[in-house]
Design a protein around this motif. Structure first.
Motif, PDB file in Angstrom:
ATOM      1  N   LYS A 534       0.866  -1.282   0.062  1.00 50.67           N
ATOM      2  CA  LYS A 534      -0.063  -0.028  -0.244  1.00 50.67           C
ATOM      3  C   LYS A 534       0.908   1.238  -0.087  1.00 50.67           C
ATOM      4  O   LYS A 534       1.784   1.620   0.816  1.00 50.67           O
ATOM      5  CB  LYS A 534      -0.826  -0.026   1.282  1.00 50.67           C
ATOM      6  CG  LYS A 534      -1.977  -1.156   1.193  1.00 50.67           C
ATOM      7  CD  LYS A 534      -2.819  -1.170   2.502  1.00 50.67           C
ATOM      8  CE  LYS A 534      -2.495  -1.541   3.782  1.00 50.67           C
ATOM      9  NZ  LYS A 534      -2.242  -3.130   3.398  1.00 50.67           N
ATOM     10  N   GLU A 539      -4.181   5.388  -1.987  1.00 49.69           N
ATOM     11  CA  GLU A 539      -4.936   4.225  -1.625  1.00 49.69           C
ATOM     12  C   GLU A 539      -6.475   4.452  -1.642  1.00 49.69           C
ATOM     13  O   GLU A 539      -7.053   5.872  -1.604  1.00 49.69           O
ATOM     14  CB  GLU A 539      -4.930   3.754  -0.079  1.00 49.69           C
ATOM     15  CG  GLU A 539      -3.515   3.273   0.265  1.00 49.69           C
ATOM     16  CD  GLU A 539      -3.283   3.057   1.771  1.00 49.69           C
ATOM     17  OE1 GLU A 539      -3.674   2.181   2.432  1.00 49.69           O
ATOM     18  OE2 GLU A 539      -2.713   3.945   2.362  1.00 49.69           O
ATOM     19  N   TRP A 540      -7.289   3.684  -2.336  1.00 48.45           N
ATOM     20  CA  TRP A 540      -8.771   4.135  -2.534  1.00 48.45           C
ATOM     21  C   TRP A 540      -9.417   4.318  -1.393  1.00 48.45           C
ATOM     22  O   TRP A 540     -10.037   5.400  -1.140  1.00 48.45           O
ATOM     23  CB  TRP A 540      -9.450   2.738  -3.237  1.00 48.45           C
ATOM     24  CG  TRP A 540     -10.867   3.292  -3.725  1.00 48.45           C
ATOM     25  CD1 TRP A 540     -11.008   4.167  -4.747  1.00 48.45           C
ATOM     26  CD2 TRP A 540     -12.195   2.540  -3.138  1.00 48.45           C
ATOM     27  NE1 TRP A 540     -12.461   4.026  -4.929  1.00 48.45           N
ATOM     28  CE2 TRP A 540     -13.062   2.927  -4.161  1.00 48.45           C
ATOM     29  CE3 TRP A 540     -12.121   1.625  -2.218  1.00 48.45           C
ATOM     30  CZ2 TRP A 540     -14.484   2.948  -3.881  1.00 48.45           C
ATOM     31  CZ3 TRP A 540     -13.352   1.414  -2.160  1.00 48.45           C
ATOM     32  CH2 TRP A 540     -14.428   1.796  -2.794  1.00 48.45           C
ATOM     33  N   PRO A 542      -7.929   4.631   2.311  1.00 44.95           N
ATOM     34  CA  PRO A 542      -6.679   4.590   3.399  1.00 44.95           C
ATOM     35  C   PRO A 542      -6.819   3.615   4.403  1.00 44.95           C
ATOM     36  O   PRO A 542      -7.790   3.600   5.299  1.00 44.95           O
ATOM     37  CB  PRO A 542      -6.574   6.129   3.799  1.00 44.95           C
ATOM     38  CG  PRO A 542      -7.315   6.776   2.673  1.00 44.95           C
ATOM     39  CD  PRO A 542      -8.229   5.987   2.441  1.00 44.95           C
ATOM     40  N   GLY A 545      -7.092  -1.569   2.403  1.00 36.18           N
ATOM     41  CA  GLY A 545      -6.495  -2.335   1.063  1.00 36.18           C
ATOM     42  C   GLY A 545      -6.232  -3.713   1.495  1.00 36.18           C
ATOM     43  O   GLY A 545      -5.549  -3.908   2.845  1.00 36.18           O
ATOM     44  N   ASP A 587      -3.819  -1.771  -8.526  1.00 36.43           N
ATOM     45  CA  ASP A 587      -4.600  -2.001  -7.445  1.00 36.43           C
ATOM     46  C   ASP A 587      -6.085  -1.458  -7.902  1.00 36.43           C
ATOM     47  O   ASP A 587      -6.337  -1.035  -8.966  1.00 36.43           O
ATOM     48  CB  ASP A 587      -4.306  -0.999  -6.405  1.00 36.43           C
ATOM     49  CG  ASP A 587      -3.098  -1.085  -5.624  1.00 36.43           C
ATOM     50  OD1 ASP A 587      -2.469  -1.985  -5.918  1.00 36.43           O
ATOM     51  OD2 ASP A 587      -2.491  -0.202  -5.077  1.00 36.43           O
ATOM     52  N   ASN A 590     -10.272  -1.782  -2.961  1.00 38.19           N
ATOM     53  CA  ASN A 590      -9.672  -2.093  -2.039  1.00 38.19           C
ATOM     54  C   ASN A 590      -8.533  -3.219  -2.060  1.00 38.19           C
ATOM     55  O   ASN A 590      -7.962  -3.779  -1.139  1.00 38.19           O
ATOM     56  CB  ASN A 590     -10.637  -2.481  -0.794  1.00 38.19           C
ATOM     57  CG  ASN A 590     -11.046  -1.078  -0.109  1.00 38.19           C
ATOM     58  OD1 ASN A 590     -10.324  -0.306   0.141  1.00 38.19           O
ATOM     59  ND2 ASN A 590     -12.308  -1.273   0.356  1.00 38.19           N
ATOM     60  N   ALA A 592      -5.168  -4.206  -2.993  1.00 39.68           N
ATOM     61  CA  ALA A 592      -3.696  -3.729  -2.949  1.00 39.68           C
ATOM     62  C   ALA A 592      -2.786  -4.468  -3.700  1.00 39.68           C
ATOM     63  O   ALA A 592      -1.637  -4.397  -3.421  1.00 39.68           O
ATOM     64  CB  ALA A 592      -3.407  -3.185  -1.788  1.00 39.68           C
ATOM     65  N   THR A 597      -0.403   1.610  -8.683  1.00 37.48           N
ATOM     66  CA  THR A 597      -1.468   2.068  -7.739  1.00 37.48           C
ATOM     67  C   THR A 597      -2.901   2.185  -8.657  1.00 37.48           C
ATOM     68  O   THR A 597      -2.629   2.432  -9.811  1.00 37.48           O
ATOM     69  CB  THR A 597      -1.065   3.318  -6.980  1.00 37.48           C
ATOM     70  OG1 THR A 597      -0.586   4.319  -8.105  1.00 37.48           O
ATOM     71  CG2 THR A 597       0.224   3.138  -6.171  1.00 37.48           C
TER      72      THR A 597
END
Length: 783
Positions: A534, A539-540, A542, A545, A587, A590, A592, A597
């Motif tokens: 991650k 991150e989608w 935070p 993931g 990713d 969620n 990861a 990314t």
């Protein structure tokens, strides 16, 4: 272990900007003369904030998004793009057309996406309504006007000037209507309704699920739904007799391109197909529309990932000597089949085996969900594969727009195309089966001419599974020019193997596992990996993931991933594996597991190192090393090859394995402890087991990673733990665990462990890993 370094921000955007001129030329060539007569966007419309922004989020035109010609294998110069701002409304699922459209949406972005300007959850109780006006350009007079939809998910009904012109079911195939009778001489109105029940219906949905559109915890391997129009909508003028599709199949056996010119109102017409290269005609032939026309392509330049050469194709409909319709296209000359290579069944491209190394590509975007924000973005994920050294991509239970296939054709990537699955855990009824198969046939028809597409993947891990063998046979009969995979992940999740098709496909996380070919099917690893890292700020959701195996740092991710690729090359390729699909290229929400990314802003891995590992894997398949064999039935001693320790040998002491110095002055007991009988593998006849000389019936095995000498209890687990597969090493042999392929017999600090490249244990330390896992097979100390 070192602390995690700051993430290396190798943005794809920097690489793509160098090709801006080329992209502009390609776009100009495909856009043609037509431009969208869309009304200017009202000031009130604006996109919603994206949960993550990609390098292309803010480059999307308001009035003219995705302006490129959407159908590169059937082009015409005149067309009008209807993408842009449409009036929009949502009603109950059973309601009629609303009296007013109170919102506006940017087509072709789905209602759940930020780029649409709507960004809210659509449920099975909703119906979407779209409306816009257009004027037919005056220079189209005398021709028919066709309204085209790249794709709309799921049940779409279309009206023009108040008259219904058609209805379509299917979320992944294109559809068109001749709207000429409904047109007037001025402003015309299109209305489209779309009903999408997502997983609550029985249709193909892939990984879509009705969830909150804002980032949230959970979701697992399923993602935000994509409802409504999600590919380009456009108008096109055509002659009364016109080409509707080109079905092109290369035949290397006689150096011809076989073309079926599918056409409407073509009775009494003749089709003419011309193939050229660089403006020079290489072959031309005529025939009846709908029949096979064989165009000679002498000494063809073959399409491959190393040389994705494309010929230009022109197809014409003739009324006598007069040309009534002309379309442009392209084709690649290549073959794909399975054949015996050194007595192992392998997929062969242009008659030669090349290992297919790719990733799982799910085609989701944080700003557009199902729709890439721009054509450059659509291209970028494929370019990322090339940059990382992959030669294949598995498009996972989604079907992309035809421009995606155009980029795969042009860049040179082999494509495995999944048919999107129905919902998991359900047995589809007869209506769902009929619809799913009809949509599958339409998808095949629309992409059957793409040279990059080499395999159809029918079903995945048993999701909505039924009639596996029948479907595989029917797909093979419908498109015999490609490989067919009846089920990806036959070993997983309750799936049922149809037993047929061209490949046997396992899923092994983290893997790489041990997939073996059969007499009738090549062995492929349809999914493996899932290594997670991650990147803060990318991150989608935070902290939300997940992955199949988290990595503590970028260097750990690099070491572990390259270790998996090396394990494929060293162990699984020689054992018969022919292809692998790593989870995954980016990713997704969620998940990861990506090499990039979700926002495509950061490449997590060392690009050069991964590319080198992939190239080594591909090269090994072209020049395969002979299998490593050991002398069964003989006593041998295993000597350390690590510099400075080459006088040490593998021995057991009080049931544990160690290394110790052994020489002519050593005790008889030590010499006996350091002597092993090489026997056929207890769990795999292609591998080996090592029986203690002074404890017959006891074998070298791993348990909780420690290697030891134990008596066999007859169990399958013991036999697997005590079986070692030999792979080539520099100056010796490496012994890989039969049940944990890619993990090796290793000495470290005089102890012997089962170690994994890139692993997190102390005995996985990268220092001298290869040397420590390489053993010289010497004569026995105790004959």
């Amino acid at each position: 272990m070192k602390s995690a370094p700051a993430p290396r921000r190798r943005t794809l955007w920097r690489r793509l900007t160098a090709g801006t001129g080329l992209l502009a030329l390609l776009a100009t060539a495909l856009v043609g003369a037509g431009t969208a007569p869309a009304a200017a966007a009202p000031a009130a419309w604006a996109p919603k904030p994206a949960p993550m922004t990609t390098p292309w989020t803010n480059q999307v035109s308001v009035d003219n998004p995705l302006p490129e010609y959407p159908r590169p294998q059937l082009t015409r110069p005149d067309w009008a793009n209807l993408n842009g701002i449409w009036d929009f409304a949502v009603t109950g699922r059973d309601a009629g057309q609303p009296a007013s459209f109170s919102e506006q949406i940017r087509v072709p972005f789905v209602a759940e996406s930020s780029l649409s300007g709507i960004k809210r959850k659509i449920t099975e109780n909703d119906k979407l309504w779209y409306k816009r006006t257009f004027t037919v350009p005056s220079n189209w007079n005398g021709r028919r006007v066709v309204l085209n939809f790249g794709a709309s998910d799921w049940q779409s009904t279309v009206w023009v000037n108040g008259t219904q012109v058609g209805a379509h079911k299917g979320g992944f195939d294109s559809f068109s209507y001749d709207i000429t009778p409904q047109l007037n001489g001025g402003s015309n109105t299109i209305v489209v309704s779309v009903y999408d029940p997502t997983q609550t219906g029985g249709q193909a949905v892939g990984k879509q699920r009705i969830n909150d559109v804002n980032p949230h915890a959970g979701g697992g391997i399923f993602y935000t739904a994509a409802s409504g129009i999600w590919q380009t909508v456009w108008l096109e003028p055509v002659a009364a007799s016109h080409v509707t599709r080109l079905d092109m199949t290369p035949n290397l056996g006689d150096s011809t391109l076989r073309v079926k010119v599918q056409a409407a109102s073509a009775s009494g017409r003749t089709a003419r197909v011309t193939v050229s290269s660089g403006g020079t005609v290489v072959g031309t032939a005529t025939g009846a529309p709908g029949s096979d026309i064989s165009v000679s392509v002498p000494n063809p330049r073959l399409w491959s990932p190393d040389d994705p050469f494309l010929y230009d194709v022109r197809a014409e409909l003739l009324d006598g000597a007069s040309v009534v319709d002309t379309v442009g296209s392209y084709a690649g000359m290549r073959s794909i089949a399975v054949a015996k290579v050194d007595n192992i069944l392998r997929p062969v491209l242009n008659g030669k085996f090349v290992f297919q190394t790719g990733t799982l590509d799910q085609g989701y975007w944080p700003d557009g969900i199902y729709t890439a924000p721009t054509d450059a973005a659509l291209r970028s994920d494929l370019q990322a594969h090339k940059d990382l050294g992959f030669n294949m991509v598995r498009k996972h239970i989604k079907v992309e727009p035809q421009r995606w296939f155009h980029w795969a054709d042009k860049l040179g990537l082999l494509v495995w195309q999944d048919m999107p699955a129905m919902d998991t855990g359900k047995t589809p009824d007869s209506a769902a089966r009929t619809q799913w198969e009809a949509e599958y046939h339409a998808v095949i028809d629309q992409h059957r001419s793409s040279p990059s597409l080499v395999m159809w993947v029918n079903q995945n891990e048993g999701w909505g599974q039924y009639d596996q063998a029948r479907i595989a046979n029917e797909v093979k009969a419908y498109d015999p020019s490609r490989l067919v995979n009846n089920m990806s992940g036959v070993n997983c999740c309750g799936s049922v193997d149809g037993g047929n098709g061209d490949v046997i496909d396992n899923h092994v996380y983290v893997g790489p596992g041990n997939t073996a070919p059969t007499a009738t099917r090549a062995a492929v690893l349809g999914e493996f990996g899932g290594l997670g890292y991650k990147v803060p700020g990318h991150e989608w959701f935070p902290g939300g993931g997940f992955s199949y195996e988290d990595q503590a740092s970028v260097s750990a991710l690099d070491n572990r991933f390259v270790g998996l690729l090396d394990a494929l090359r060293i162990g699984q390729l020689p054992a018969g594996l022919s292809a692998s699909v790593y989870t995954e290229i980016t990713d997704v929400e969620n998940e990861a597991n990506g090499l990039l990314t979700y926002d495509r802003q950061v490449v997590k891995v060392d690009t050069a190192r991964v590319k080198a590992a992939n190239q080594a894997l591909i090269q090994a398949s072209r020049t395969p090393a002979p299998p490593v064999t050991l002398p069964t039935g003989q006593y041998k001693s295993l000597r350390v090859t690590t510099p400075g320790h080459t006088n040490k040998y593998l021995r057991h002491s009080e049931a544990l394995a160690y290394t110790a110095v052994v020489d002519s002055g050593s005790s008889a007991l030590l010499k006996s402890d350091a002597t092993w009988k090489v026997v056929t593998g207890l769990a795999n006849g292609n591998c080996y087991s090592f029986e203690s000389r002074n404890y017959p019936g006891e074998y070298l095995r791993h348990r909780d990673f420690r290697v030891r000498r134990d008596a066999s209890d007859g169990s399958a687990l013991f036999k697997a733990d005590a079986t070692w597969c030999a792979v080539a090493g520099s100056g010796g042999v490496r012994l890989s665990s039969a049940n944990l392929p890619g993990s090796y017999l290793r000495h470290i600090s005089s102890e012997v462990w089962l170690a994994t490249p890139g692993g997190t244990h102390a005995w996985d330390n990268a220092a001298t890993f290869t040397e420590d896992t390489t053993w010289a097979v010497d004569g026995p100390w105790a004959p």
